[in-house]
Design an enzyme around this catalytic site. Structure first.
Site, PDB file in Angstrom:
ATOM      1  N   SER A 280       0.840  -1.188   0.000  1.00 33.83           N
ATOM      2  CA  SER A 280       0.000   0.000   0.000  1.00 33.83           C
ATOM      3  C   SER A 280       0.877   1.240   0.000  1.00 33.83           C
ATOM      4  O   SER A 280       2.046   1.198   0.403  1.00 33.83           O
ATOM      5  CB  SER A 280      -0.896   0.036   1.242  1.00 33.83           C
ATOM      6  OG  SER A 280      -0.131   0.348   2.399  1.00 33.83           O
ATOM      7  N   ASP A 281       0.314   2.353  -0.460  1.00 32.97           N
ATOM      8  CA  ASP A 281       0.960   3.628  -0.185  1.00 32.97           C
ATOM      9  C   ASP A 281       0.877   3.855   1.317  1.00 32.97           C
ATOM     10  O   ASP A 281       0.071   3.236   2.017  1.00 32.97           O
ATOM     11  CB  ASP A 281       0.282   4.763  -0.958  1.00 32.97           C
ATOM     12  CG  ASP A 281       1.199   5.969  -1.126  1.00 32.97           C
ATOM     13  OD1 ASP A 281       2.198   6.070  -0.395  1.00 32.97           O
ATOM     14  OD2 ASP A 281       0.911   6.822  -1.989  1.00 32.97           O
ATOM     15  N   TRP A 282       1.686   4.771   1.833  1.00 32.94           N
ATOM     16  CA  TRP A 282       1.811   4.948   3.273  1.00 32.94           C
ATOM     17  C   TRP A 282       0.496   5.491   3.856  1.00 32.94           C
ATOM     18  O   TRP A 282       0.077   6.608   3.562  1.00 32.94           O
ATOM     19  CB  TRP A 282       2.980   5.866   3.576  1.00 32.94           C
ATOM     20  CG  TRP A 282       4.284   5.153   3.782  1.00 32.94           C
ATOM     21  CD1 TRP A 282       5.156   5.375   4.796  1.00 32.94           C
ATOM     22  CD2 TRP A 282       4.874   4.104   2.997  1.00 32.94           C
ATOM     23  NE1 TRP A 282       6.249   4.527   4.695  1.00 32.94           N
ATOM     24  CE2 TRP A 282       6.102   3.740   3.599  1.00 32.94           C
ATOM     25  CE3 TRP A 282       4.471   3.431   1.840  1.00 32.94           C
ATOM     26  CZ2 TRP A 282       6.925   2.735   3.097  1.00 32.94           C
ATOM     27  CZ3 TRP A 282       5.292   2.434   1.321  1.00 32.94           C
ATOM     28  CH2 TRP A 282       6.498   2.093   1.949  1.00 32.94           C
TER      29      TRP A 282
END
Length: 838
Positions: free
Chosen positions: A223-225
């Site tokens: 995932s993106d952060w």
């Protein structure tokens, strides 16, 4: 011998497998050392390997932003960048680089356009593939991001993007598909946004059906952060790792309960854990599990590569009466005014792309490096370019009598004695992003300030959480709620209201800043920033704030033989977390545009060098002699710019985007950044597949300032002797002879576009299908051969749910830009419509 993944997987308990599926901290995954499973360390990219500290960390090489790299139209050069970035990543103890960024330049105001390659999916995909190949040839995983349709920053965590499947496949998925087929990237990163109602991290259509199904890709998806939004849904869709850690959605209890409730199966957990173990194997961490300390290596070969890429990426947009180049002999003994941002090195944008570079060469330094003492340079700033008043630092003394501020952290809501006290904090700005000692703490910053000037001086304030500022115990600023743009605050783009306060020179003022941790009321304030306090206090003396900088620059320009105005965006103006505030150059009152207008009126030989990662309005274009688009060319910025200005490098950059005259003429205008209803921002991609030049081909050419693929040179080129042949398997071979018709060596890009001879409102007039950068000495020519497959110009037919190339006549158009077509070869593609499985 490589580790046997199935054997390791078999030894892991369910709890250990689940632990692998989320980060341990901001940059590392969870290890299981007793079972021989090491941690993976990652580092931000895409234009450098920053390491684990956002600001002021270990120094690193800053490469040109992707918009600049894309302007080279040189895949071989991009592969070399990949090699160098792999070496940089390894110096930071990491084996996964979070790049390349591959999303489309859908709209000129896109906040992260500078991080991405192009408006064209083929150009973006081809360059991204070489970037990934270069990384992985050196043992570092490339991470293709943000998958998919992350074309805006406004409400990026929740925005719902409505995209037709045809547009999704032809424009937004296509670069990733090309990268998968040509580079086999080891990792993908999902985007924050929703696509047609579903968050990307939990989209079975995107991750399961397309990425792993149709494309047959085998790798790890992270995932993106802060971009994981569920437990069972994201795991079932194919999201392998939630980042960062500690986990919010993948606790052992949460996953175990989901299995018990029938929402998940252990086999799904095995699949996700298997992908994590496979990445560990690919990057060689089983053999070398230790994560070394970060270090800095300033390699000469990296310096040269950055300068070369910058030189090839700069685009000469205008050159009236051949005012450029300013050769050394031509300007010896002359005066050159260097105005605006001449002393600032605009080497990168803000956010994930920012880093602590080895050095930063400003244009002022670069021009002196090239011309030495043979030219007299004169400087004037000409315009304020700050977005926020600079943080108050000078004239401050902490509680121990040392320069700076005293910072105190208190248990939230408890008051009493501080749990942490730091003296000598250098400025009135702080964020606790990587400081666990201050998370969920209320902060206090105090100083004694002694101004050097009397007057009504300018101040501004802001905080992530509720913030109050007092001077001599009188409240001068109060923000009662948490900010609604935490990422904007983090990256320096959070709006602040200026106010004035009356100071007397030499008098002492006690300044106190009190700021609360955001999200303390239990709300999910901002994902990874919940509980993390931060604040800033800006200050500027009235004389500096109100000074008439334009008139001073105008006077300097008038007394010089040439005037070069350096315009652009600082990282605060062009950053992750926010879309562009306007199509015009900043700052307030359009001061950069006013500066160019005034200088051009004062000096007929005015040259503009613009450093932005996006296209911008140029209302002064017809009044200046030359324009160079410099983008963000990395740490060698000033040298690369001086190389082109002096003629040491013949400009060969070509625009990877279309450049409209007005924002109203952009294809997505009216559908960006969307409409807010009942708290949900929705943006409709109503332009469909007509993005960039595909749109401008259908309307008046007067709407375009500079076309896609455009760029001037100090020499000239022609294309001739074109022909196209078709093989029985549907592949095509195109040939064109490129000739340097000028008087010096240089390079151009042969561009091939394909479209139906009989135009249809349902399809673009033409689509880029192949390109080749060609370097030639004066008077020389070269026959260029381009290979094209049907898939390179196929369209997705939603009715039959298949890729197609229809029978009939197609035009193969050879040119040096989307509008500069020099030869057209028509080819009959015979037989029934060809249905393609891509």
């Amino acid at each position: 011998m490589d580790a046997n993944i199935e054997d390791i997987l078999h030894t892991l308990t369910l709890e250990e497998k689940v632990s692998l599926l989320a980060g341990k901290d901001f940059w590392q995954t969870v290890p299981v050392p007793e079972k021989g499973v090491p941690a993976i360390k990652m580092s931000d990219g895409p234009n450098g390997a920053r390491g684990e500290t956002f600001s002021g960390g270990t120094r690193a090489a800053c490469f040109p932003a992707s918009c600049c790299s894309a302007s080279t139209w040189n895949p071989e050069l991009i592969r070399q960048i990949g090699h160098a970035l792999a070496e940089e990543t390894q110096t930071k103890g990491a084996r996964v680089l979070l790049g390349p960024t591959m999303c489309n330049h859908r709209h000129p105001l896109g906040g992260r356009n500078f991080e991405s390659f192009s408006e064209d999916p083929l150009l973006a995909g081809k360059l991204a593939a070489q970037y990934v190949i270069g990384l992985q040839e050196k043992g570092v995983a490339g991470t293709c991001k943000h998958f998919v349709a992350n074309e805006q920053e406004t409400d990026r965590f929740t925005v719902n993007e409505i995209i037709s499947e045809r547009a999704l496949r032809e424009i937004y998925l296509k670069p990733f598909e090309i990268a998968v087929k040509e580079a086999s990237p080891w990792a993908f990163m999902t985007s924050y946004n929703k696509v047609n109602g579903t968050h990307a991290d939990a989209s079975k259509f995107i991750l399961e059906k397309v990425l792993r199904g149709e494309w047959g890709w085998k790798g790890l998806v992270m995932s993106d952060w802060g971009g994981t939004n569920s437990t069972a849904d994201s795991l079932n869709a194919g999201l392998d790792i939630e980042m960062p850690g500690p986990t919010r959605h993948r606790t052992y209890k949460g996953v175990k309960d989901a299995i018990k409730n029938g929402e998940l199966t252990e086999e799904t957990i095995n699949d996700r854990a298997r992908n994590v173990l496979e990445l560990i194997r690919k990057i060689g961490a089983f053999k070398n599990p230790e994560i070394p300390l970060e270090r800095s290596e300033d390699k000469p070969e990296h310096r040269k590569l950055i300068r070369d890429v910058g030189g090839q990426g700069l685009v000469l947009l205008r050159n009236e009466n051949d005012v450029l180049p300013l050769t050394k002999d031509q300007v010896k003994g002359k005066k050159i005014a260097m105005l605006g941002l001449a002393k600032e090195a605009l080497i990168h944008g803000g956010g994930s792309a920012s880093l602590h570079s080895h050095y930063r060469i400003s244009p002022w330094e670069g021009m002196h490096n090239v011309y030495g003492d043979d030219v007299e340079f004169k400087f004037a700033k000409g315009a304020h370019t700050y977005r926020l008043l600079p943080a108050l630092a000078a004239g401050c003394t902490d509680s121990e009598g040392k320069p700076g501020w005293t910072l105190k952290a208190f248990e939230t809501g408890k008051g009493g004695l501080p749990t942490l006290t730091l003296h000598g904090h250098k400025e009135a700005a702080f964020t606790g992003l990587f400081n666990d000692d201050v998370k969920w703490k209320d902060l206090e910053l105090i100083t004694t300030f002694v101004p050097t000037e009397t007057g009504e001086h300018y101040m501004s304030g802001s905080g992530i959480g509720p913030t109050r500022i007092t001077i001599n115990e009188k409240v001068v600023f109060e923000q009662k709620h948490s900010t609604n743009d935490s990422m904007g605050f983090l990256f320096g783009g959070n709006p602040e209201t200026e106010f004035t306060y009356s100071f007397t020179a030499g008098q002492s003022y006690n300044i106190r800043i009190e700021s609360e941790a955001p999200g303390k009321d239990g709300t999910d304030f901002g994902g990874i920033l919940t509980g993390i306090p931060g604040f800033r206090l800006g200050f500027m003396y009235a004389n500096e704030h109100d000074e008439d900088l334009v008139s001073l620059a105008e006077d300097v320009a008038r007394e010089c033989d040439y005037a070069i105005v350096f315009t652009g965006h600082t990282p605060a103006w062009e950053t992750e977390g926010q879309d562009q505030a306007a199509f015009h150059l900043p700052n307030k009152y359009r001061s950069q545009d006013k500066l160019v207008e005034a200088v051009a009126a004062a000096n007929p030989k005015t040259i503009v060098v613009n450093s932005t990662g996006v296209v911008v309005a140029m209302p002064w274009l017809s009044k200046v002699s030359a324009v160079v688009q410099a983008w963000f060319p990395g740490q060698e910025a000033g040298n690369a710019i001086a190389d082109v200005i002096s003629g040491a490098v013949n400009p060969s950059g070509r625009l990877p985007v279309s450049w409209p005259k007005r924002i109203e003429d952009a294809p997505a205008h009216g559908n960006f950044p969307g409409e807010l209803k009942d708290g949900q921002l929705t943006v409709k991609y109503e332009e469909g597949v007509f993005v960039g030049y595909r749109h401008y081909d259908r309307i008046s050419q007067d709407k375009i300032q500079f076309p896609f693929g455009f760029g001037l040179s100090y020499t000239t080129f022609s294309l001739k002797d074109t022909k196209v042949s078709q093989a029985s398997n549907g592949e095509f071979t195109a040939e064109v002879t490129v000739t340097n018709t000028g008087k010096q060596a240089g390079a151009t890009v042969a561009q091939l576009y394909i479209g139906r001879s009989k135009h249809s409102s349902e399809h673009p007039i033409k689509t880029l299908a192949a390109f080749k950068k060609v370097f030639l000495d004066a008077g020389k020519e070269e026959k260029v051969t381009l290979s094209i497959d049907l898939k390179d110009f196929a369209y997705f037919d939603q009715a039959s749910y298949k890729w197609k190339v229809d029978n009939g006549r197609h035009d193969f158009s050879f040119g040096q830009s989307a509008q500069h077509i020099e030869s057209v070869v028509s080819v009959d593609i015979e037989g029934a419509s060809r249905e393609l499985k891509l």
